[in-house]
Design a protein around this motif. Sequence first.
Motif, PDB file in Angstrom:
ATOM      1  N   ARG A 151       0.517  -1.336  -0.218  1.00 16.44           N
ATOM      2  CA  ARG A 151       0.045  -0.136   0.338  1.00 16.44           C
ATOM      3  C   ARG A 151       0.525   0.983  -0.602  1.00 16.44           C
ATOM      4  O   ARG A 151       0.488   2.272  -0.547  1.00 16.44           O
ATOM      5  N   ARG A 152       1.893   1.320   0.724  1.00 14.68           N
ATOM      6  CA  ARG A 152       3.204   2.915   0.587  1.00 14.68           C
ATOM      7  C   ARG A 152       3.365   2.698  -0.613  1.00 14.68           C
ATOM      8  O   ARG A 152       3.458   3.553  -1.069  1.00 14.68           O
ATOM      9  N   VAL A 170       1.155   4.790  -2.557  1.00 16.29           N
ATOM     10  CA  VAL A 170       1.112   5.926  -2.166  1.00 16.29           C
ATOM     11  C   VAL A 170       2.011   6.246  -3.230  1.00 16.29           C
ATOM     12  O   VAL A 170       1.711   7.770  -3.842  1.00 16.29           O
ATOM     13  N   LEU A 195      -3.232   5.414  -4.321  1.00 16.77           N
ATOM     14  CA  LEU A 195      -3.295   5.530  -3.142  1.00 16.77           C
ATOM     15  C   LEU A 195      -3.475   6.920  -2.617  1.00 16.77           C
ATOM     16  O   LEU A 195      -2.052   7.470  -2.480  1.00 16.77           O
ATOM     17  N   SER A 196      -4.657   7.844  -2.048  1.00 14.29           N
ATOM     18  CA  SER A 196      -4.036   8.661  -1.383  1.00 14.29           C
ATOM     19  C   SER A 196      -3.373   8.625  -0.116  1.00 14.29           C
ATOM     20  O   SER A 196      -3.047   7.050   1.117  1.00 14.29           O
ATOM     21  N   ALA A 197      -2.482   9.314   0.501  1.00 19.07           N
ATOM     22  CA  ALA A 197      -1.658   9.779   2.472  1.00 19.07           C
ATOM     23  C   ALA A 197      -2.975   9.695   2.984  1.00 19.07           C
ATOM     24  O   ALA A 197      -2.911   8.301   3.920  1.00 19.07           O
ATOM     25  N   LEU A 232      -4.327   5.771   3.052  1.00 18.17           N
ATOM     26  CA  LEU A 232      -3.176   4.989   3.529  1.00 18.17           C
ATOM     27  C   LEU A 232      -2.884   5.363   5.122  1.00 18.17           C
ATOM     28  O   LEU A 232      -3.194   4.121   5.879  1.00 18.17           O
TER      29      LEU A 232
END
Length: 730
Positions: free
Chosen positions: A659-660, A663, A668-670, A673
């Motif tokens: 997932r990092r 980002v 994927l948005s912070a 996350l």
Amino acid sequence: MTELTQAWGVATSGCRRAVVIGAGSMGAGIAAQFANAGVPVDLLDIPAEGNRNARAEAGIAAQLKAGGFAGPGPAALVRPGNVEDDIARIAEADWIIEAVIENLEVKRALFAKVAPLLAPGAVVSSNTSTILRELLTEGFGADFAARFAISHFFNPPRHMALLELVAEDGGPAQAFIRKAGRAVLGKTVIDCRDTPGFIANRIGCTWMSIAMVEALRLGLTIEEADAVQTVFGIPRTGVFGLSDLVGVDMIPSIWGSLMGELPAGDAINRFDLPANALVRDMIAKGRFGRKSGAGFYRKAADGSREVIDPATGEYRAVQPVTVPGGGKDLAALLADQGKLGAYAREVLGEVLRYAAAHVAEISTGPAALDAALELGFAWRKGPFAIARGLDAASRAALTLPAMPAVVKDAAAQDPLDRAKAAGAKLAGNASAGLWDLGDGVGCLELTTKMNAVDDGVFDMIEETLGRMGGAVKALVVGNHDPRAFSAGANLARFVGMIESANWGAIGGFIARGHALYPLLRQAPVPSVAAVQGITLGGGCELTLHCAARVVHLEAKIGLPEHTLGILPGWGGCTRLTARLGAAKAFAALTQPRPAGSAREAVTLGFLDPATTQVVMHADDRIGAAMQTALAMIDGYTPLAPERITTGGAEEAEAILAPRREMVAAGKLSAADLAVQEHIASVITGGPLGGELAEEDLRALEARAFVEMMQVPLTLARIKHILETGKPLKT
């Protein structure tokens, strides 16, 4: 149970295997629905050059793309073939369905090949919508006729609930298809007479002819006519929008065929739709409806809707329509002395009189006719139900004859219906009730809007727990709302608590669910959730804490709290982690959308395959859940609290690493996350992890829930979904 275990009731339906001949959208869709129930099915078509099974394989692929399968797994149960190389497979089947072109001689030639191959007890049916049964069976002998029926499905077969049946009264085909059509295919089976168009198309097509021809004769605009129709309880498409969906180019063939079979004085011939000048002009110009991008309506280049002007034949912007009575008051509309009232009286009067005149000829009675229109054409009420709701002035305005009474089939009631009819309520409040279903089985029924969980629901769960082991020997959790088992917690309540920074109230609400849900799971008697429709958040968590589940195939199940910036707070994280482990639980808890079916919910982990039964007909849920609960009583061992091994921060980082990367790649948005970091921390047992009791993991859930509620973006997310019904993009 695996993902493809047969649905409840299939084993006793008599249908162990099926064959569908004809791999078009209808035939392949019917085959897919057999597979959704866990029944193996052969899909046959004429052989192609090269790959002789190519047509059947294409039908399977088309259903995978169109959503005919309830997830990818059931497709493995459909075996492609062709009618030359694989015709012998018919001998293996209990039900053979023909879904080829609407040509009498083609169908009869096929039946001549099928008849000698039939296994003892097997039945054959045709999916015709226009050809009479007596013509299809002529010359085949009494035995074949008794085993032959018309089974008229509606498209798409997975989602359209109506199955019209024309069979020898009391014969084996009738009994078999009534039972298997419901248990295996999830259909409401309506017996029809062997008359042109059967019930739904006979009344529905006649209604469309009357409504369209009269609108154009009286000078209404297209949008005015459709606005009037919706007051009758017709879907928002209206009649002209429905014609676009069916295909304007289908009017000469579908209506023409029905008109040719009916007397010249029949209403469908008096209101001659194929001969209408506007309809003919549209067909000549290729304006076929949605399939061609333009029909009575079309989408303009700027995305706005346009509608055809009957006076000029050209498109213009759709105009708003003001309907007498505000679009909701039928009596006010019928009393209106303008053109909309005149149109409403003409159309509704003709349709109701037509239904009354022909009900005995085409159906077994008013209830069957109403059901056919409600299920086949999505009318909110059938013609006789509409007539029953009219006041005296409206009835007089429509010049209605005496309308026969609608007699509901008492056998169609489920145990909760019967409990309510008997007044067998054990306890209740404004949010929920506890009913006595008989034989020591109670039913906890949520009654809030969308069956959301609130303090009143918790009160009734507490009351129910106090009766379990006494008067209540087993429990069903279920309701009759076709929309939802439970949409979860009432989000509007959280808005006020967040805005007033009442974190203690939020914590207390979460703590109450944490106290009661595990007690339901660990109760001394079995509990079975009867699940349908939307089952999200706290509603999904309620099902997770029952000992077993009976779930309608089309239930939409999930834990979408992460889209609100929070996590499941009533044990959802704990239960999934205990059963799936942290990595799979994290995947389930961060799914972008709920599961689209019970089969998919099993695949995604929201349902435990070992304790879940799929049911194909939504109205069978309560009865199936009661039977399941009764079977569990003897020797039932309460479910004990579990200890859960967790890996702490190291496991959380391993779960979050992909997932990092998302980002970093901008996928994927912070903010999202950050939500997922909270989820990962909880299900891996916090920084240290280790072997934890369920209550320890629930404590982590509760703490994280309150913390996440305090993030400013969470309030914005909750408000956005309450206002729009869609998650806020971050």
